[in-house]
Enzyme design. Structure first.
Site, short mmCIF file in Angstrom:
data_model
loop_
_atom_site.label_atom_id
_atom_site.label_comp_id
_atom_site.label_asym_id
_atom_site.label_seq_id
_atom_site.Cartn_x
_atom_site.Cartn_y
_atom_site.Cartn_z
N LYS A 56 63.70 49.60 42.07
CA LYS A 56 62.45 48.93 41.75
C LYS A 56 61.25 49.75 42.20
CE LYS A 56 64.40 44.26 41.88
NZ LYS A 56 64.43 42.95 42.58
N ALA A 78 61.31 45.30 47.30
CA ALA A 78 62.36 44.64 48.10
C ALA A 78 63.32 43.93 47.16
CB ALA A 78 61.75 43.65 49.09
N ASP A 79 64.54 43.77 47.64
CA ASP A 79 65.52 42.97 46.91
C ASP A 79 66.38 42.23 47.92
OD1 ASP A 79 66.71 42.58 44.03
OD2 ASP A 79 68.41 42.70 45.41
N THR A 80 66.61 40.94 47.64
CA THR A 80 67.35 40.09 48.56
C THR A 80 68.65 39.62 47.92
OG1 THR A 80 65.31 39.34 49.63
CG2 THR A 80 67.25 37.97 49.94
N GLY A 115 66.99 44.68 51.10
CA GLY A 115 66.66 46.09 51.11
C GLY A 115 65.15 46.20 50.91
#
Length: 209
Positions: A56, A78-80, A115
């Site tokens: 991203k 960010a990625d959850t 992340g």
């Protein structure tokens, strides 16, 4: 925020914007970066969170090259990911998906991984991975049906939003609460500060509401 620094958030998530604002940071732009979030075969949840946050950030950074006004901007992504063991739960879009997630999480522990990826104005890429352990109480049928009717689960990893009604399901949380919301603030601020972003500018100038 200093006029000499710009921050682009590679996400359209209101939760992530609100968390940045909580830290006194106002993104100059929200630029959602659409990437294929399908896990790779046998991919670990930790690896997925890191891979997607990097993808991203890189996609948003590349798209900004055509915009002179954002030359030299910091790009944050960010990625959850919510997981039970190695099983990665979806970002629920259908009520059946949310129901299945919540029934799986009921009465047991799970982990939330985020992340976080930052690309500096010099093009340097830095990442952090944050893990939080969460335990849910046993969710009764009436509670489950009421929560599903609320619609809060829509688009949420694991089918719940801890900052909303689902906060009543949490028996124990070990680690970063803001990570579970969608953006671990301690680690995010650490990344920004290490790369020279003036996180505390608005604190000092008193520009926050």
């Amino acid at each position: 925020m200093s006029v000499f620094q710009k921050l682009v958030l590679a996400s359209g998530s209101p939760r992530r914007i609100e968390l940045l604002q909580q830290a006194g940071i106002e993104p100059d732009r929200a630029l959602p970066a659409e990437v294929d979030e399908t896990p790779l075969r046998a991919e670990h949840p930790r690896s997925l969170a890191k891979r997607l946050s990097k993808a991203k950030a890189e996609k948003a950074h590349e798209s900004l090259k055509a915009e002179p006004d954002f030359a030299g901007a910091y790009v944050l992504a960010a990625d959850t990911v919510v997981a039970v063991g190695r099983r990665i739960l979806p970002k629920a879009e259908l009520v059946d998906e949310a129901s299945n997630c919540l029934q799986l999480l009921s009465g047991r522990s799970h982990r939330v991984y985020s992340g976080v990826c930052l690309i500096s104005p010099e093009g340097k890429l830095r990442q952090r991975l944050v893990e939080t352990r969460v335990r849910f109480k046993r969710i009764g049928r009436e509670e489950l049906e009421s929560y599903l009717a609320s619609g809060e689960w829509r688009g949420k990893a694991g089918g719940y939003a801890v900052q909303g009604l689902a906060g009543t399901f949490v028996v124990k949380l070990v680690g970063s609460y803001t990570n579970v919301v969608g953006l671990p603030l301690y680690e995010t601020v650490g990344l920004l500060t290490a790369e020279g972003f003036k996180v505390h500018f608005n604190w000092l100038s008193g520009t926050r509401a």
